[in-house]
Scaffold this motif. Sequence first.
Motif, mmCIF file in Angstrom:
data_model
loop_
_atom_site.group_PDB
_atom_site.id
_atom_site.type_symbol
_atom_site.label_atom_id
_atom_site.label_comp_id
_atom_site.label_asym_id
_atom_site.label_seq_id
_atom_site.Cartn_x
_atom_site.Cartn_y
_atom_site.Cartn_z
ATOM 1 N N SER A 171 11.260 -17.260 -32.399
ATOM 2 C CA SER A 171 11.484 -15.489 -31.939
ATOM 3 C C SER A 171 11.940 -16.112 -29.957
ATOM 4 C CB SER A 171 10.066 -14.970 -31.367
ATOM 5 O OG SER A 171 9.731 -14.303 -32.638
ATOM 6 N N VAL A 172 11.823 -17.614 -29.539
ATOM 7 C CA VAL A 172 12.637 -17.474 -28.586
ATOM 8 C C VAL A 172 14.210 -18.158 -28.930
ATOM 9 C CG1 VAL A 172 12.541 -20.132 -26.902
ATOM 10 C CG2 VAL A 172 9.976 -19.025 -27.894
ATOM 11 N N THR A 173 13.884 -18.967 -30.451
ATOM 12 C CA THR A 173 15.949 -18.986 -30.263
ATOM 13 C C THR A 173 16.626 -17.580 -30.283
ATOM 14 O OG1 THR A 173 15.539 -19.334 -32.448
ATOM 15 C CG2 THR A 173 15.561 -21.619 -30.798
ATOM 16 N N LEU A 174 15.776 -16.686 -31.564
ATOM 17 C CA LEU A 174 16.280 -15.648 -31.631
ATOM 18 C C LEU A 174 16.727 -14.673 -29.772
ATOM 19 C CD1 LEU A 174 14.319 -14.267 -34.410
ATOM 20 C CD2 LEU A 174 16.632 -14.893 -34.500
ATOM 21 N N THR A 175 15.712 -14.785 -28.969
ATOM 22 C CA THR A 175 15.947 -14.162 -27.645
ATOM 23 C C THR A 175 17.095 -15.013 -27.542
ATOM 24 O OG1 THR A 175 13.067 -13.645 -27.772
ATOM 25 C CG2 THR A 175 15.248 -13.560 -25.713
ATOM 26 N N GLN A 176 17.082 -16.017 -26.690
ATOM 27 C CA GLN A 176 18.272 -16.684 -26.501
ATOM 28 C C GLN A 176 19.138 -16.578 -26.774
ATOM 29 O OE1 GLN A 176 17.150 -21.065 -26.822
ATOM 30 N NE2 GLN A 176 15.720 -21.056 -25.454
ATOM 31 N N ILE A 179 20.305 -12.959 -26.041
ATOM 32 C CA ILE A 179 20.756 -12.572 -24.679
ATOM 33 C C ILE A 179 22.245 -12.930 -24.086
ATOM 34 C CG2 ILE A 179 20.483 -13.389 -22.208
ATOM 35 C CD1 ILE A 179 17.578 -13.453 -22.860
ATOM 36 N N ALA A 180 22.820 -14.163 -24.972
ATOM 37 C CA ALA A 180 23.925 -15.142 -24.766
ATOM 38 C C ALA A 180 24.862 -13.977 -25.295
ATOM 39 C CB ALA A 180 23.863 -15.678 -25.812
ATOM 40 N N ALA A 181 24.463 -13.268 -26.321
ATOM 41 C CA ALA A 181 25.239 -11.914 -27.044
ATOM 42 C C ALA A 181 25.579 -10.728 -25.919
ATOM 43 C CB ALA A 181 25.199 -11.483 -28.510
ATOM 44 N N ARG A 182 24.366 -10.554 -24.857
ATOM 45 C CA ARG A 182 24.732 -9.362 -24.393
ATOM 46 C C ARG A 182 25.527 -9.622 -22.681
ATOM 47 N NH1 ARG A 182 20.778 -6.837 -19.987
ATOM 48 N NH2 ARG A 182 21.498 -5.325 -19.977
ATOM 49 N N ALA A 183 25.420 -11.126 -22.702
ATOM 50 C CA ALA A 183 26.492 -11.581 -21.937
ATOM 51 C C ALA A 183 27.325 -12.091 -21.611
ATOM 52 C CB ALA A 183 25.516 -13.231 -21.114
ATOM 53 N N ALA A 184 27.763 -12.261 -23.588
ATOM 54 C CA ALA A 184 29.281 -12.599 -23.801
ATOM 55 C C ALA A 184 30.011 -11.642 -23.598
ATOM 56 C CB ALA A 184 28.957 -13.636 -24.625
ATOM 57 N N GLY A 185 29.366 -9.893 -23.962
ATOM 58 C CA GLY A 185 29.845 -9.150 -24.342
ATOM 59 C C GLY A 185 30.479 -8.668 -25.793
ATOM 60 N N ALA A 186 29.486 -9.416 -27.192
ATOM 61 C CA ALA A 186 29.960 -9.719 -28.666
ATOM 62 C C ALA A 186 29.894 -8.385 -29.287
ATOM 63 C CB ALA A 186 28.755 -9.997 -28.960
ATOM 64 N N ALA A 216 9.052 -10.266 -26.120
ATOM 65 C CA ALA A 216 10.815 -10.839 -25.882
ATOM 66 C C ALA A 216 11.856 -10.754 -27.047
ATOM 67 C CB ALA A 216 10.407 -12.391 -24.848
ATOM 68 N N TYR A 217 11.381 -10.933 -27.880
ATOM 69 C CA TYR A 217 13.235 -11.112 -28.785
ATOM 70 C C TYR A 217 13.118 -9.251 -29.039
ATOM 71 C CZ TYR A 217 14.973 -11.248 -33.086
ATOM 72 O OH TYR A 217 15.869 -10.338 -33.849
ATOM 73 N N LEU A 218 12.098 -8.282 -29.047
ATOM 74 C CA LEU A 218 12.332 -6.557 -29.212
ATOM 75 C C LEU A 218 12.457 -6.577 -28.108
ATOM 76 C CD1 LEU A 218 12.596 -4.793 -30.373
ATOM 77 C CD2 LEU A 218 9.741 -4.306 -29.383
ATOM 78 N N ASP A 219 12.857 -6.955 -26.697
ATOM 79 C CA ASP A 219 13.071 -6.715 -24.886
ATOM 80 C C ASP A 219 14.847 -7.086 -25.356
ATOM 81 O OD1 ASP A 219 11.090 -5.348 -24.523
ATOM 82 O OD2 ASP A 219 11.031 -6.914 -23.194
ATOM 83 N N ALA A 220 14.963 -8.237 -26.010
ATOM 84 C CA ALA A 220 16.327 -8.346 -25.759
ATOM 85 C C ALA A 220 16.658 -7.913 -27.334
ATOM 86 C CB ALA A 220 16.711 -10.138 -26.544
ATOM 87 N N ALA A 225 21.443 -4.091 -28.074
ATOM 88 C CA ALA A 225 21.412 -3.065 -29.294
ATOM 89 C C ALA A 225 21.915 -1.259 -27.788
ATOM 90 C CB ALA A 225 20.888 -2.924 -29.759
ATOM 91 N N ALA A 226 21.602 -2.100 -26.057
ATOM 92 C CA ALA A 226 21.781 -0.832 -26.236
ATOM 93 C C ALA A 226 23.953 -0.828 -25.955
ATOM 94 C CB ALA A 226 21.305 -0.660 -24.676
#
Length: 462
Positions: A171-176, A179-186, A216-220, A225-226
Motif C-alpha cells: 500500500s505504501v508504494t501504491l500511495t507513492q 501521489i507522483a501521478a497527481r503531482a505530474a498531472g497524469a 493513506a492509499y485511499l486518501d491518495a 481521482a479528483a
Amino acid sequence: MPPFLRFCQFGVLLCVVSACNGGSDSNTTSPTRPEITPGGSGTLGSWYIRDFTPWESFAASLRQSARYRLQNSSWSFGSGSPQYQSAPLTAAHIEYAHAVGLTGLGAVIAISDAGFRINHEAFANRVDQVTGSVLPDDHGTMVASIAAGDSPTMIGVAPKATLILGSYDSSVTLTQTAIAARAAGAVALNNSWGYTLAAATPTGFNDIFQDSDGAAYLDALKAYAAEGVVVFALSNDHALTESDLMPALPLLVPELESGWLAVGNATAEFNTDHVTAATRISAACLEAAAWCLVADGTWTAASAYDPTTGFSSTTSYDFGTGSSFAAPQVSGALALLAEAFPDLTPHQLRLRLLASADNSFAGFTADGSIELAPGFWHDYSTEFGHGFLNLKSALMPIGTPTVAMAEGAVPVEQATVHTGASLGDAVSRGLGAYSLAVADSFAGQFALPAPALAAEAAPEPL
C-alpha cells in the motif's frame, strides 16, 4: 501490506494457435497525410476532426503495416476451446487517431504493476519517474508497452506518452505512485491488478483500507481521482457474479466515480466505424457498469524476459490476453484525447470515452442509462458497461454541436443564415475564408467552415 491481502496478476499468458505477425513495411507505400495544424490550445490549434474521410487511405495503410498486423491473432485457451479472433488496435479504431498524427505527446500515464523492464526498447526513453523499488517483470512491461510502446516491432496506443512506473508490492508504494501521478498531472493511473477475495462490500473495503497504510492509499486515490482518471482492470473470472473491490470502489466511495473507469476484456467484430458484435472474455462489469467499458486485451507486447530462452531482454515480445491488457488501452486512449483536446480536463475526457463507446452491437442489452452531459444519455449493461472502446468516435463531435451567438450557445442547425435567391452564393463566398468555433455536448471544440451556415434559396422552377 497486511498479511490477509494478496495481489493477483491478471492476463496470464495463453496458448497461441496462430498469430499473424506480419512482415516488413518496406513494400507498403504510405499515402500522403493531409495537412493539419497541431499543438496549441484553441479551436483551430489542435486535432479537431469533423470527418475522417481525408485520412481514410492513411488509416487503411496503418491497418496493413507490420506493427498493426502484429496484433492480429487467432487464438484459444487450449485444445477444444473456442477460437477467438483479435485485432485490438483496429477494433478500438486507434488507427484513426494515429492517422491524424496523435501520439499522446505531452500526456503522462502512471502505472502501478508487478514490475517493469525499465530499459526495454519499447518505452525506455519515456520513463519519467520510477517510484519505489521496481524489479523486472513481464506483466508490467507488457502493460506499459500497450499503453505507450513504440519500437521497430510494436506500437502501443499512445506511443509518445510519458510514463511514471511503480510497483504494487505494498500500500505504501501504491500511495507513492498515486501521489507522483497527481503531482505530474497524469491523465491516467493504470492498475492491471486486483485484490483476491476482496469483493465490493463494506467487509471487503475494511479488509483493505482499515489500517493506516490502507487509509493513506485511499486518501491518495481520492486526491488523484479528483483531478485525473483511475483505470482498473476487471477480474479475468468470466463466471464472476460479484464485482471485485477496486473496479467497483465508487460504490463504497461515491466521490471517486467522476475519476474512475473499470475495463473488461472482449473480442469484437467490426467495420471501419463501429463494433458490430462482441464476445466477453473477462468478468462482466457488474456493479461497476455505470463507469465501465471493454476493449480487446489480446496483445503481442514487450516482455522483460525472452519467452524462448528465459533470459533477460530489452528487445523481447510475448503474447497474452486478459483484462490486464485491455486497461492500458483505455489509459492510452485518454492520453491521445488529452493531446487532441488540450482544453479539456481528464474527467471530461473520461466522459468522452464513455459517451462514444459502441453499444449498438449484437448482444448488447441495456440495463440502465446515465446522463453523461446535459440532455445526453448513454445506455450501459451489466455485461459490457457502456460498450466497446472507440477512439474514432471519441475524436468526433458527440451530441448536439452548438455555435456561440450573442444570445448564447445555439445548435448549429438553428444558426443557419437564410439568404434570398437574388444574392445567389454571395454570402457563402463571403464567408469562405472563415471558420466558426463549434462545441459539442462534451465541451469538445471543433472548427466548422463558416459557409456551412449559409442556406441559399434557389429560384423555384415555374
